[in-house]
Design a protein around this motif. Structure first.
Motif, PDB file in Angstrom:
ATOM      1  N   ARG A 137       0.885   4.073  -3.016  1.00 33.85           N
ATOM      2  CA  ARG A 137       0.542   5.467  -2.735  1.00 33.85           C
ATOM      3  C   ARG A 137       1.709   6.393  -3.063  1.00 33.85           C
ATOM      4  O   ARG A 137       1.507   7.505  -3.558  1.00 33.85           O
ATOM      5  CB  ARG A 137       0.128   5.599  -1.270  1.00 33.85           C
ATOM      6  CG  ARG A 137      -1.239   4.985  -0.995  1.00 33.85           C
ATOM      7  CD  ARG A 137      -1.505   4.813   0.471  1.00 33.85           C
ATOM      8  NE  ARG A 137      -2.813   4.205   0.695  1.00 33.85           N
ATOM      9  CZ  ARG A 137      -3.159   3.559   1.794  1.00 33.85           C
ATOM     10  NH1 ARG A 137      -2.290   3.445   2.792  1.00 33.85           N
ATOM     11  NH2 ARG A 137      -4.366   3.032   1.919  1.00 33.85           N
ATOM     12  N   THR A 161       1.590   9.434  -5.745  1.00 34.21           N
ATOM     13  CA  THR A 161       1.891  10.841  -5.479  1.00 34.21           C
ATOM     14  C   THR A 161       3.093  11.323  -6.283  1.00 34.21           C
ATOM     15  O   THR A 161       3.226  12.526  -6.526  1.00 34.21           O
ATOM     16  CB  THR A 161       2.108  11.102  -3.975  1.00 34.21           C
ATOM     17  OG1 THR A 161       3.071  10.180  -3.443  1.00 34.21           O
ATOM     18  CG2 THR A 161       0.798  10.963  -3.212  1.00 34.21           C
ATOM     19  N   ARG A 220       0.828  -1.208   0.000  1.00 36.77           N
ATOM     20  CA  ARG A 220       0.000   0.000   0.000  1.00 36.77           C
ATOM     21  C   ARG A 220       0.861   1.256   0.000  1.00 36.77           C
ATOM     22  O   ARG A 220       0.569   2.222  -0.710  1.00 36.77           O
ATOM     23  CB  ARG A 220      -0.931  -0.012   1.216  1.00 36.77           C
ATOM     24  CG  ARG A 220      -2.029  -1.051   1.102  1.00 36.77           C
ATOM     25  CD  ARG A 220      -2.943  -1.063   2.309  1.00 36.77           C
ATOM     26  NE  ARG A 220      -4.091  -1.906   2.040  1.00 36.77           N
ATOM     27  CZ  ARG A 220      -5.355  -1.571   2.314  1.00 36.77           C
ATOM     28  NH1 ARG A 220      -5.614  -0.415   2.880  1.00 36.77           N
ATOM     29  NH2 ARG A 220      -6.340  -2.396   2.041  1.00 36.77           N
ATOM     30  N   SER A 260      -7.982   7.424  -3.706  1.00 39.64           N
ATOM     31  CA  SER A 260      -7.408   6.524  -2.703  1.00 39.64           C
ATOM     32  C   SER A 260      -7.572   5.070  -3.104  1.00 39.64           C
ATOM     33  O   SER A 260      -7.201   4.174  -2.337  1.00 39.64           O
ATOM     34  CB  SER A 260      -8.055   6.763  -1.324  1.00 39.64           C
ATOM     35  OG  SER A 260      -7.541   7.927  -0.719  1.00 39.64           O
ATOM     36  N   MET A 308      -4.720   4.210  -8.438  1.00 46.18           N
ATOM     37  CA  MET A 308      -3.392   4.780  -8.209  1.00 46.18           C
ATOM     38  C   MET A 308      -2.347   4.098  -9.086  1.00 46.18           C
ATOM     39  O   MET A 308      -1.503   4.757  -9.710  1.00 46.18           O
ATOM     40  CB  MET A 308      -3.007   4.632  -6.735  1.00 46.18           C
ATOM     41  CG  MET A 308      -3.719   5.568  -5.793  1.00 46.18           C
ATOM     42  SD  MET A 308      -3.158   5.301  -4.083  1.00 46.18           S
ATOM     43  CE  MET A 308      -3.682   6.842  -3.326  1.00 46.18           C
TER      44      MET A 308
END
Length: 274
Positions: free
Chosen positions: A196, A200, A192, A211, A216
């Motif tokens: 993430r 980003t 995870r 999210s 992602m």
């Protein structure tokens, strides 16, 4: 990118600012008793120490799965949290986990009000409270925080510390029992975190927020197709982890170091914390 294209991206309002992603109205019916019990009992545990409480994660986003999702809380205290505060939070979460079969696990973040509103944390913990946390109890600290755009400053201050984290990850892997069961939570957590961080990394170019781990990974793959399959696989393991030692070795030996280096090149390094 045109204004219309920006507005079509998820997670942004018409002005291009990030929208708070969760709400109590989105809590699935099966989880509402858990949320009610959490709110009703928190003051009995923390009393005057508690400034405010927030939900985050899949429950306020409305995507929680019965018997699979955990209860994620952030508590803002009037003072810096103590060891006793952390033990109270652990016991509180464990009791809810035991009582309610809807949740599978719990986690509570504890910070002082002053730290959450500090200049140093404005684009990390402050952003987290303002955009990813749903108010449950007390005064909403988002009132004192700015609005946020998915820019390079936010990218750097949220996830620009992967190079610092990797040695800790290696120690955790080395110290874990050599069993699939012991490795499974490490795979889930690291998968995870990497997804993430990958998201980003590209967030300012993608210009939006999500999210959802699979979204992602797809956003990342659009800019780094040569690493896309690795990130897609990590997204799968973030939801359905398997305690595979080779996966962990690849995370800390290949994908993680590459991602840390690329992140520093593109956005710089997160400001150091005391």
């Amino acid at each position: 990118m045109t204004g219309d294209a920006v507005r079509r991206r998820p997670g942004l309002d018409a002005g291009g600012f990030l929208i708070r992603e969760g709400s109590l109205a989105r809590v699935p019916p099966a989880f509402r008793p858990v949320v009610t019990a959490t709110r009703d009992r928190l003051t009995g545990v923390f009393g005057h120490r508690l400034h405010s409480a927030y939900l985050y994660g899949s429950i306020p986003r409305g995507t929680a799965r019965v018997g699979r999702s955990d209860l994620d809380l952030l508590l803002a205290l009037h003072q810096e949290p103590t060891g006793a505060d952390r033990e109270d939070a652990r016991a509180f979460g464990a009791a809810l986990d035991e009582e309610f079969g809807q949740i599978d696990g719990h986690g509570t973040l504890l910070f002082s009000r002053a730290r959450l509103l500090s200049d140093l944390e404005r684009y990390d913990l402050g952003w987290f409270v303002a955009c990813l946390c749903t108010p449950l109890l007390g005064e909403d600290l988002a009132t004192y925080l700015p609005r946020y755009r998915p820019d390079s400053l936010l990218a750097r201050e949220t996830n620009g510390d992967l190079a610092v984290l990797l040695p800790r990850w290696r120690r955790r892997i080395a110290e874990a029992d050599d069993t699939e069961e012991a490795r499974r939570p490490l795979v889930r957590f690291m998968s995870r975190h990497l997804v993430r961080t990958g998201f980003t990394l590209v967030m300012p170019r993608w210009h939006g927020w999500t999210s959802d781990l699979h979204e992602m990974a797809e956003a990342f793959a659009g800019f780094y197709p040569e690493r896309g399959e690795q990130m897609r696989a990590a997204a799968v393991l973030g939801r359905e982890p398997a305690g595979d030692a080779t996966v962990l070795a690849a995370y800390v030996g290949d994908l993680g170091p590459w991602l840390a280096g690329e992140y520093a090149r593109v956005h710089g390094v997160k400001a150091p914390r005391p």
